[in-house]
Each structure stands twice: as C-alpha cells, then as structure tokens.
Motif scaffolding. Structure first.
Motif, PDB file in Angstrom:
ATOM      1  N   ASN A 180      12.540  60.409  56.982  1.00 56.43           N
ATOM      2  CA  ASN A 180      12.548  60.919  58.206  1.00 56.43           C
ATOM      3  C   ASN A 180      11.366  60.397  59.361  1.00 56.43           C
ATOM      4  N   ASN A 225      24.845  58.862  64.748  1.00 49.41           N
ATOM      5  CA  ASN A 225      24.497  59.673  65.703  1.00 49.41           C
ATOM      6  C   ASN A 225      23.771  58.963  66.730  1.00 49.41           C
ATOM      7  N   ASN A 226      23.410  57.650  66.480  1.00 55.09           N
ATOM      8  CA  ASN A 226      22.725  56.831  67.512  1.00 55.09           C
ATOM      9  C   ASN A 226      23.666  55.949  68.579  1.00 55.09           C
ATOM     10  N   ASN A 286      25.939  56.623  71.185  1.00 53.25           N
ATOM     11  CA  ASN A 286      26.631  57.476  72.019  1.00 53.25           C
ATOM     12  C   ASN A 286      26.811  56.564  73.486  1.00 53.25           C
ATOM     13  N   ASN A 298      20.901  55.054  70.997  1.00 45.20           N
ATOM     14  CA  ASN A 298      19.579  55.825  71.324  1.00 45.20           C
ATOM     15  C   ASN A 298      18.824  55.892  69.976  1.00 45.20           C
ATOM     16  N   PHE A 299      17.559  56.066  70.067  1.00 42.45           N
ATOM     17  CA  PHE A 299      16.606  55.830  69.280  1.00 42.45           C
ATOM     18  C   PHE A 299      15.956  56.791  68.688  1.00 42.45           C
ATOM     19  N   ASP A 300      16.737  58.118  68.595  1.00 40.65           N
ATOM     20  CA  ASP A 300      16.173  59.585  68.332  1.00 40.65           C
ATOM     21  C   ASP A 300      16.898  59.572  66.771  1.00 40.65           C
ATOM     22  N   ASP A 301      16.064  60.432  66.086  1.00 43.99           N
ATOM     23  CA  ASP A 301      16.513  61.072  64.841  1.00 43.99           C
ATOM     24  C   ASP A 301      16.872  59.904  63.945  1.00 43.99           C
ATOM     25  N   LEU A 302      15.719  58.737  63.802  1.00 42.72           N
ATOM     26  CA  LEU A 302      16.092  57.412  62.877  1.00 42.72           C
ATOM     27  C   LEU A 302      15.777  57.980  61.461  1.00 42.72           C
TER      28      LEU A 302
END
Length: 177
Positions: A34, A47-48, A50, A54-58
């Motif tokens: 993570n 989940n990326n 949307n 998006n580049f969150d929680d890669l």
C-alpha cells in the motif's frame, strides 16, 4: 440513433476496429504494497475509476510485473472489468496524462488507433447505449464480469474524423458552460 439510418459519410464501427484492449496486471497479495517502494510501480484499480482517473489509494507492485502495454498513456481509456457491484462493471475513465504505472487484473485498458478521435471514443462509452449493452452482458455468480469481446464487439455509429473533432469540440463547449 438507429445504426441503419446513418448520415452520409458515417459508418457502423465496432470498438475492435479502432482500438486494442489490454487486460491488467496480475499480482498476488504478498507482492503488493500500500506504500511506494523502490522497484515498485503503482497500479490503478476499479476504485480509481470515477468518471475521471483518481490516484488515491494505489497499490504498488514489482515493476517487472507490468508489461510495456500495461503502462497507462494519455488518451487511454481504463475500464472496470469485474466487480461485485453490477453498476460498477463497465465504468470507464480516459487518462488525461500518461501515468508511470499500470492497472490491475480486474481492469482493462483500451488504446485507440489514429483512425478515431480518442475523446470521441471516450464519449461513446459514457452513453446510454453502451451502459445498456454492458448491463445486459456482465454476469457472474458473485462477481460481475465484462469480457473483452463485450467491449471490442460493441457497435456504434462513427462519423468521419473531421466530424468527430467537431462533435468533441461542441461537447466540451457545452460542458464548459
């Protein structure tokens, strides 16, 4: 628009005639992190996606697991190919910039040829016809899956390239208002 009633110069086209589809990076849980680490590259997941990427929680995987065609380039369209939620299967986002990373096994990446305007193709996948078609074909007992041919065989009305550019310009003009 009925595909039989196309304006002069338009044609029936399948996605497979104007783009190539690639499946995502396969990795095991013990290969993933993570957190960024030396020798590892980020991977996009469902989940990326949307509407935009998006580049969150890669998740980060050893860079040797990512094949050259699995790196995301500007203009590529990334799809959620599998999900426990049927409404998430088939959602897509166009990469605005190149990304020094890949995309996971539950995703797919569509890379358009020069024969089509990449933005036009992206808008095709945002339309009701595509969403309806995907809703009918994505199936699974616990996980809903979209097969590559479901995307590649999707038929849509395709105008000449100059008209595609005009359509995209008008859509973007309307969105800016």
């Amino acid at each position: 628009m009925e595909l039989e009633e196309l304006p002069l110069g338009w044609s029936k086209t399948t996605v497979g005639e104007v783009a190539a589809l690639f499946r995502g990076v396969t990795y095991s849980k013990d290969q993933a992190s993570n957190f960024p680490q030396i020798g590892m590259k980020p991977v996009l997941r469902g989940n990326n996606i949307n509407g935009e990427l998006n580049f969150d929680d890669l998740v980060y995987v050893p860079d040797g697991l990512i094949a050259p065609e699995q790196f995301v380039s500007a203009g590529d369209i990334v799809f959620a190919m599998s999900s426990g939620s049927k409404h998430l299967v088939g959602k897509s986002a166009k990469a605005r910039i190149s990304f020094d990373g890949g995309f996971g096994a539950f995703c797919g990446l569509l890379r358009a040829t020069e024969a089509i305007n990449k933005d036009f193709l992206h808008y095709v996948f945002q339309g009701n016809d595509f969403r309806r078609a995907i809703s009918e074909v994505s199936k699974g007992s616990n996980i809903n899956n979209l097969k590559g041919e479901h995307i590649l065989d999707f038929e849509f009305p395709c105008p000449p390239l100059a008209e595609q550019h005009r359509i995209v310009a008008k859509i973007e003009e309307l969105f800016s208002e």
